[in-house]
Design a protein around this motif. Structure first.
Motif, short mmCIF file in Angstrom:
data_model
loop_
_atom_site.label_atom_id
_atom_site.label_comp_id
_atom_site.label_asym_id
_atom_site.label_seq_id
_atom_site.Cartn_x
_atom_site.Cartn_y
_atom_site.Cartn_z
N CYS A 228 39.19 44.73 34.97
CA CYS A 228 38.09 44.04 35.65
C CYS A 228 37.88 44.62 37.04
CB CYS A 228 38.38 42.54 35.75
SG CYS A 228 38.59 41.73 34.15
N VAL A 229 38.97 44.86 37.74
CA VAL A 229 38.89 45.45 39.08
C VAL A 229 38.19 46.80 39.01
CG1 VAL A 229 40.23 46.40 40.99
CG2 VAL A 229 40.89 44.21 39.98
N ARG A 230 38.59 47.63 38.07
CA ARG A 230 38.01 48.96 37.94
C ARG A 230 36.54 48.89 37.53
NH1 ARG A 230 36.34 53.00 39.57
NH2 ARG A 230 36.37 54.91 38.40
N ALA A 231 36.20 47.99 36.64
CA ALA A 231 34.81 47.85 36.21
C ALA A 231 33.92 47.43 37.38
CB ALA A 231 34.72 46.82 35.09
N LYS A 232 34.40 46.52 38.21
CA LYS A 232 33.64 46.08 39.38
C LYS A 232 33.51 47.21 40.38
CE LYS A 232 36.20 42.49 40.09
NZ LYS A 232 36.75 41.27 40.70
N GLN A 233 34.55 48.01 40.55
CA GLN A 233 34.49 49.16 41.45
C GLN A 233 33.44 50.17 40.97
OE1 GLN A 233 38.54 50.59 41.42
NE2 GLN A 233 39.13 49.34 43.18
N LEU A 234 33.39 50.40 39.68
CA LEU A 234 32.43 51.34 39.11
C LEU A 234 31.01 50.85 39.32
CD1 LEU A 234 31.78 53.88 37.49
CD2 LEU A 234 32.03 52.50 35.41
N LEU A 235 30.76 49.59 39.04
CA LEU A 235 29.42 49.04 39.25
C LEU A 235 29.01 49.13 40.71
CD1 LEU A 235 29.51 45.88 36.94
CD2 LEU A 235 28.11 47.92 36.64
N SER A 236 29.93 48.81 41.61
CA SER A 236 29.63 48.88 43.04
C SER A 236 29.36 50.32 43.48
CB SER A 236 30.78 48.28 43.85
OG SER A 236 30.88 46.90 43.59
N ALA A 237 30.15 51.26 42.97
CA ALA A 237 29.97 52.67 43.32
C ALA A 237 28.61 53.19 42.85
CB ALA A 237 31.09 53.51 42.71
N LYS A 238 28.11 52.64 41.76
CA LYS A 238 26.80 53.03 41.24
C LYS A 238 25.67 52.31 41.94
CE LYS A 238 28.21 55.83 38.00
NZ LYS A 238 27.86 57.24 38.02
N GLY A 239 26.01 51.39 42.85
CA GLY A 239 24.99 50.65 43.59
C GLY A 239 24.38 49.51 42.81
N SER A 240 25.05 49.07 41.76
CA SER A 240 24.54 47.98 40.93
C SER A 240 25.01 46.64 41.48
CB SER A 240 25.03 48.13 39.49
OG SER A 240 24.58 49.32 38.93
N SER A 241 24.11 45.70 41.54
CA SER A 241 24.53 44.35 41.90
C SER A 241 24.81 43.60 40.60
CB SER A 241 23.44 43.64 42.71
OG SER A 241 22.26 43.54 41.97
N ASP B 147 25.71 40.61 34.25
CA ASP B 147 26.74 39.58 34.30
C ASP B 147 28.05 40.18 33.81
OD1 ASP B 147 24.89 37.61 35.07
OD2 ASP B 147 24.43 37.11 33.00
N ILE B 148 29.14 39.90 34.52
CA ILE B 148 30.46 40.37 34.12
C ILE B 148 31.42 39.19 34.17
CG2 ILE B 148 30.88 41.23 36.45
CD1 ILE B 148 32.81 43.28 35.27
N TYR B 149 32.14 39.00 33.08
CA TYR B 149 33.15 37.94 32.99
C TYR B 149 34.50 38.58 33.21
CZ TYR B 149 29.40 35.12 31.04
OH TYR B 149 28.23 34.44 30.87
N THR B 150 35.30 38.01 34.11
CA THR B 150 36.57 38.60 34.52
C THR B 150 37.68 37.55 34.54
OG1 THR B 150 36.17 38.17 36.86
CG2 THR B 150 35.39 40.27 35.99
N LYS B 151 38.90 38.04 34.73
CA LYS B 151 40.06 37.18 34.97
C LYS B 151 40.81 37.69 36.18
CE LYS B 151 41.00 35.32 30.40
NZ LYS B 151 42.02 35.13 29.36
N PHE B 152 41.52 36.80 36.85
CA PHE B 152 42.30 37.13 38.03
C PHE B 152 43.35 38.18 37.69
CE2 PHE B 152 46.01 36.40 40.74
CZ PHE B 152 45.43 36.61 41.98
N ALA B 153 43.49 39.17 38.55
CA ALA B 153 44.52 40.21 38.47
C ALA B 153 44.37 41.12 37.24
CB ALA B 153 45.92 39.62 38.51
N CYS B 154 43.19 41.17 36.66
CA CYS B 154 42.93 42.06 35.53
C CYS B 154 42.57 43.44 36.07
CB CYS B 154 41.79 41.51 34.68
SG CYS B 154 41.09 42.68 33.50
N PRO B 155 43.42 44.45 35.84
CA PRO B 155 43.13 45.78 36.39
C PRO B 155 41.86 46.40 35.80
CG PRO B 155 45.00 45.88 34.90
CD PRO B 155 44.67 44.43 35.08
#
Length: 66
Positions: free
Chosen positions: A17-30, A7-15
């Motif tokens: 948060c964007v980078r953290a989601k990119q990292l998780l996606s790049a690692k193949g994590s849902s 679970d990841i808690y984020t806010k709109f336009a948070c750089p």
């Protein structure tokens, strides 16, 4: 063995948060993303899980606060 729930808690336009989601996606994590920009019950849930959390992103792997 099943992968733990992320679970990841984020806010709109948070750089961060964007980078953290990119990292998780790049690692193949849902993951489950909860946008707490407007506050509400998901923000309250985040604070219940991590009482001292005031910034985002906030991560939980299973019940473990990262």
């Amino acid at each position: 063995m099943a992968a733990p729930n992320i679970d990841i808690y984020t806010k709109f336009a948070c750089p961060f948060c964007v980078r953290a989601k990119q990292l998780l996606s790049a690692k193949g994590s849902s993951f489950n993303e909860y946008d707490i920009t407007a506050g509400g019950e998901k923000r309250d849930e985040m604070l219940a899980r991590a009482p001292d959390a005031r910034t985002v992103p906030q991560f939980f792997i299973g019940d473990h606060y990262v």
